[in-house]
Design a protein around this motif. Sequence first.
Motif, mmCIF file in Angstrom:
data_model
loop_
_atom_site.group_PDB
_atom_site.id
_atom_site.type_symbol
_atom_site.label_atom_id
_atom_site.label_comp_id
_atom_site.label_asym_id
_atom_site.label_seq_id
_atom_site.Cartn_x
_atom_site.Cartn_y
_atom_site.Cartn_z
ATOM 1 N N PRO A 155 0.891 -1.357 -0.043
ATOM 2 C CA PRO A 155 -0.005 -0.029 0.002
ATOM 3 C C PRO A 155 0.717 1.239 0.162
ATOM 4 O O PRO A 155 0.288 2.212 -0.372
ATOM 5 C CB PRO A 155 -0.695 0.115 1.262
ATOM 6 N N GLU A 156 2.129 1.133 0.386
ATOM 7 C CA GLU A 156 2.897 2.491 0.489
ATOM 8 C C GLU A 156 3.907 2.531 -0.835
ATOM 9 O O GLU A 156 4.385 3.418 -0.955
ATOM 10 C CB GLU A 156 3.769 2.404 1.652
ATOM 11 N N ASP A 157 3.757 1.597 -1.579
ATOM 12 C CA ASP A 157 4.650 1.602 -2.776
ATOM 13 C C ASP A 157 4.050 2.279 -4.028
ATOM 14 O O ASP A 157 2.804 2.614 -3.957
ATOM 15 C CB ASP A 157 4.723 0.197 -3.260
ATOM 16 N N PRO A 158 4.741 3.254 -4.730
ATOM 17 C CA PRO A 158 4.139 3.960 -5.905
ATOM 18 C C PRO A 158 3.248 3.063 -6.844
ATOM 19 O O PRO A 158 3.811 1.793 -7.218
ATOM 20 C CB PRO A 158 5.439 4.524 -6.466
ATOM 21 N N ALA A 159 2.405 3.728 -7.323
ATOM 22 C CA ALA A 159 1.520 2.779 -8.323
ATOM 23 C C ALA A 159 2.076 2.578 -9.559
ATOM 24 O O ALA A 159 1.870 1.482 -10.135
ATOM 25 C CB ALA A 159 0.083 3.694 -8.359
ATOM 26 N N TYR A 160 3.116 3.403 -9.847
ATOM 27 C CA TYR A 160 3.835 3.156 -11.216
ATOM 28 C C TYR A 160 4.401 1.996 -11.267
ATOM 29 O O TYR A 160 4.738 1.299 -12.260
ATOM 30 C CB TYR A 160 4.552 4.247 -11.686
ATOM 31 N N LEU A 161 4.667 0.942 -10.283
ATOM 32 C CA LEU A 161 5.202 -0.173 -10.180
ATOM 33 C C LEU A 161 4.282 -1.153 -10.856
ATOM 34 O O LEU A 161 5.019 -2.113 -11.342
ATOM 35 C CB LEU A 161 5.486 -0.641 -8.658
ATOM 36 N N TRP A 162 3.102 -0.971 -10.944
ATOM 37 C CA TRP A 162 2.285 -1.889 -11.738
ATOM 38 C C TRP A 162 2.468 -1.779 -13.359
ATOM 39 O O TRP A 162 2.005 -2.840 -13.935
ATOM 40 C CB TRP A 162 0.762 -1.424 -11.666
ATOM 41 N N LEU A 163 3.411 -0.934 -13.648
ATOM 42 C CA LEU A 163 3.828 -0.708 -15.055
ATOM 43 C C LEU A 163 4.589 -1.922 -15.574
ATOM 44 O O LEU A 163 5.290 -2.366 -16.567
ATOM 45 C CB LEU A 163 4.222 0.372 -15.602
ATOM 46 N N GLU A 164 5.341 -2.604 -14.449
ATOM 47 C CA GLU A 164 6.358 -3.700 -14.634
ATOM 48 C C GLU A 164 5.404 -4.957 -14.450
ATOM 49 O O GLU A 164 4.479 -5.057 -13.563
ATOM 50 C CB GLU A 164 7.534 -3.727 -13.682
ATOM 51 N N GLY A 165 5.897 -6.110 -15.205
ATOM 52 C CA GLY A 165 5.024 -7.526 -14.980
ATOM 53 C C GLY A 165 5.510 -8.279 -16.343
ATOM 54 O O GLY A 165 6.194 -7.632 -17.361
ATOM 55 N N PRO A 166 4.687 -9.298 -16.409
ATOM 56 C CA PRO A 166 4.756 -10.205 -17.734
ATOM 57 C C PRO A 166 4.027 -9.764 -18.579
ATOM 58 O O PRO A 166 3.146 -9.020 -18.756
ATOM 59 C CB PRO A 166 4.263 -11.552 -17.234
ATOM 60 N N ASN A 167 4.676 -9.931 -20.112
ATOM 61 C CA ASN A 167 3.795 -9.876 -21.267
ATOM 62 C C ASN A 167 2.880 -10.740 -21.464
ATOM 63 O O ASN A 167 2.423 -11.860 -20.806
ATOM 64 C CB ASN A 167 4.827 -9.638 -22.337
ATOM 65 N N LEU A 168 1.751 -10.418 -22.364
ATOM 66 C CA LEU A 168 0.725 -11.554 -22.813
ATOM 67 C C LEU A 168 1.142 -12.126 -24.442
ATOM 68 O O LEU A 168 1.236 -11.103 -24.971
ATOM 69 C CB LEU A 168 -0.670 -10.948 -22.902
ATOM 70 N N TYR A 172 10.026 9.747 -13.269
ATOM 71 C CA TYR A 172 9.377 9.279 -14.545
ATOM 72 C C TYR A 172 8.358 8.216 -14.719
ATOM 73 O O TYR A 172 7.292 8.504 -15.300
ATOM 74 C CB TYR A 172 10.774 8.355 -15.445
ATOM 75 N N GLY A 173 8.374 7.583 -13.762
ATOM 76 C CA GLY A 173 7.046 6.384 -13.632
ATOM 77 C C GLY A 173 5.948 6.941 -13.336
ATOM 78 O O GLY A 173 4.631 6.544 -13.814
ATOM 79 N N ARG A 174 5.812 8.229 -12.601
ATOM 80 C CA ARG A 174 4.378 8.579 -12.566
ATOM 81 C C ARG A 174 4.025 9.513 -13.651
ATOM 82 O O ARG A 174 2.778 9.310 -14.073
ATOM 83 C CB ARG A 174 4.583 9.936 -11.520
ATOM 84 N N ASN A 175 4.735 9.994 -14.537
ATOM 85 C CA ASN A 175 4.608 10.401 -15.843
ATOM 86 C C ASN A 175 4.012 9.404 -16.924
ATOM 87 O O ASN A 175 3.099 9.394 -17.703
ATOM 88 C CB ASN A 175 5.613 11.111 -16.441
ATOM 89 N N GLU A 176 4.950 8.053 -16.806
ATOM 90 C CA GLU A 176 4.432 6.892 -17.623
ATOM 91 C C GLU A 176 3.186 6.348 -17.261
ATOM 92 O O GLU A 176 2.250 6.302 -17.961
ATOM 93 C CB GLU A 176 5.566 5.925 -17.415
ATOM 94 N N LEU A 177 2.830 6.365 -15.967
ATOM 95 C CA LEU A 177 1.350 5.996 -15.388
ATOM 96 C C LEU A 177 0.192 6.899 -15.931
ATOM 97 O O LEU A 177 -0.659 6.240 -16.351
ATOM 98 C CB LEU A 177 1.527 5.576 -14.101
ATOM 99 N N LYS A 178 0.520 8.144 -15.812
ATOM 100 C CA LYS A 178 -0.394 8.809 -16.380
ATOM 101 C C LYS A 178 -0.827 8.864 -17.635
ATOM 102 O O LYS A 178 -2.052 8.692 -18.075
ATOM 103 C CB LYS A 178 0.020 10.448 -16.026
#
Length: 351
Positions: free
Chosen positions: A128-141, A325-331
């Motif tokens: 819950p304390e981590d930045p939301a932009y970490l959701w942009l990392e993960g596996p591909n489909l 940078y991640g905050r701009n990317e997530l936006k």
Amino acid sequence: MSSVHLPHHQPSDPAAGPARSLPVLDLSLAQDPRTREAFRRQLHAAARESGFFHLVGHGVTEAETFRILDLTRQFFALPEADRLTVGNLHSPHFRGYTRIGHELTGGRSDWRDQLDVGAERPAPLIGPEDPAYLWLEGPNLWPTALPDLRPVVLGWQEQLAAVAHRLLRELLGSIGAPEDFFDAAFADRPHLHTKLIRYPGSDPAASSGNGQGVGAHKDYGFLTLLLQDGVGGLQVRRGEDFLDVPPVPGAFVVNLGELLEIATEGYLTATDHRVVSPPGAVERYSVPFFYNPRLDAVIDTVPGDYLRHAPGIAHDASNPLHAEYGRNELKGWVRAHPAVARKYHPELIAG
């Protein structure tokens, strides 16, 4: 769209033949001390004038470019049911296939479909304390019906990251800045991103006649390297007009993103560009690659005497840019793919 053969590019005399809308730069010239300074002068001029140019001499072979364009066509030739098995509504990381009309630019639907691929990494454990932009990392489909796609696209992504790294260092050197200034920002986990895109001809339901394949925009990262087929449709803003960018065989179209413009206080240029849908039943295919830093990277001003000539940045209150940078990317992802955001990240949707 018909298959396009990409012959080996031979450096040409700029005075010969029809004038091109963008300069053609040969990256191989940077490897020779006798030609490096001339290359950097050309790169400096292109980055200052429009932030767009064609790049040859990059070391990517004709066979490699043919292979990824061929696999791109094969992916979009799959039955829709197969493509939808990797739809981005299955991914909290904004990866996968987006159907025609389901991506937005400037609040309007783009008439294209695409597959979004990033660096292949496991899904992170996000607290819950981590930045939301970490959701942009993960596996591909990846579609099971096209097993060759995964190794080819991931290999392509790593190959173009190496080209972009060389080019970024040359660009910094061209403005008299330390060549390694951004090395730390890209170290370990750069945020690589590749799109496989099909523009399936003009929207038959469109009544405005605007032909928006993708609307006018600036890329908000660092560098984009675009592989396009021979159909055309890319346009770059020059003053009040948009100029066509005809494909150059064997070349990538390179453009600078907003973060480079900001990091140089406006000395380097990010420019609006768009794609006009091909006419009728003609299809266009392209493979843009986006070279961007780690999500947690904080982008500082690039030092150098060039700053005496930097005009500064006009900040857009409707599009604030953040230090990380991640905050701009997530936006950007939330704005372009609101359905994915609503499904997995409703807290990020503005009320």
